[in-house]
Enzyme design. Sequence first.
Site: not given
Ligand code: UD2
Length: 314
Positions: A33, A35, A55, A75, A143, A172, A204, A211, A272
Amino acid sequence: MQKCLVTGGAGFIGSNLVERLMGDGVQVRVLDNLTTGVLDNIEPFLEDIDFKQGDVRDLDALQEVMAGVEVVFHQAAVVSVPKSVEDPIEAAMVNDLGTLYVLEAARRASVRRVVFASSCAVYGDLPQLPKRENMETRPLSPYAASKLHGETYALLYRDLYGLETVCLRYFNVYGPKQDPTSPYSGVISIFMDRAVRGELPTIFGDGEQFRDFVYVADVVQANLLAANRDNIAGAVINLGTGSSVTVNSLWANISQFAGVGGEPERVEERPGDIRESVADISRARELLAYEPLYSFEEGLKLTWEWYSSRSTRH
Ligand code: UD2
């Protein structure tokens, strides 16, 4: 596999899958779609794929694109955790109901198999590591709940109607075509985007959180295996690499490629945030004969090449 449908085929993972399927000579249909997906992602293939803007909440559109299809790669989704928290109804309409519609249209069209993009988010922040598929799940966001519901429906359709379904719990995922523009984009896309501009990122917390980063071509590889292997209908399978990387060492790697020196900005831990996440991929090895083909260094290098060439084009 002769003909397949990729829902969300203009998105990050979907478009990488489309590219590989086209290379393999499979007839590809895409329903998106637009988005969050963008046509740019599949622009080189637009003449040769059957693209429909539509959609997953539209059962008629689904039935139309499902005709004659052997395998569906589902997907399409609201992919942002924070967005799902802001608007849980929308997330449920797209992810819960949309998945149910995809399964129902697949059943009606006698599709052989549906491969469903689930997420490691279903595990929540329970402390046991590495994550194994038989561990307890505890969704912490609409989600995550929607992905677990999608799995439940997928299993139900296998049991009730004999539709072959396979659920892949993505960890990830990173790589070319991942959109870095939202504050909730994947950390690798954000860091890459900063680095190509010669800028420093924000980390952060202490950056020691880790990961399981899996390169998108390995996710594509696993989807193809999930579509083609025998005797795996009803399986739920982790899709990661089995190893982990900290956010600090991620930036150390990227800053080296980019030649960007200096200390990243450090701010409070993101509320979180999950501290640690890594997959046990024994089941993927056993059921799919999956083995990650890209080391973290290789995947990162290819991703860096993509972001840096993109920045010179734009
Ligand atoms: C991932 C998935 C999300 C969900 C989640 C489940 C992605 C993009 N997101 O979130 O959809 O499935 O897992 O647990 O794959 N960070 C920084 N600086 C930044 C951005 C992120 O330090 O500018 C850190 C963030 O605090 C985290 C880590 O990088 O500790 C990974 O962050 P993320 O947003 O890529 O993915 P995540 O694991 O939170």
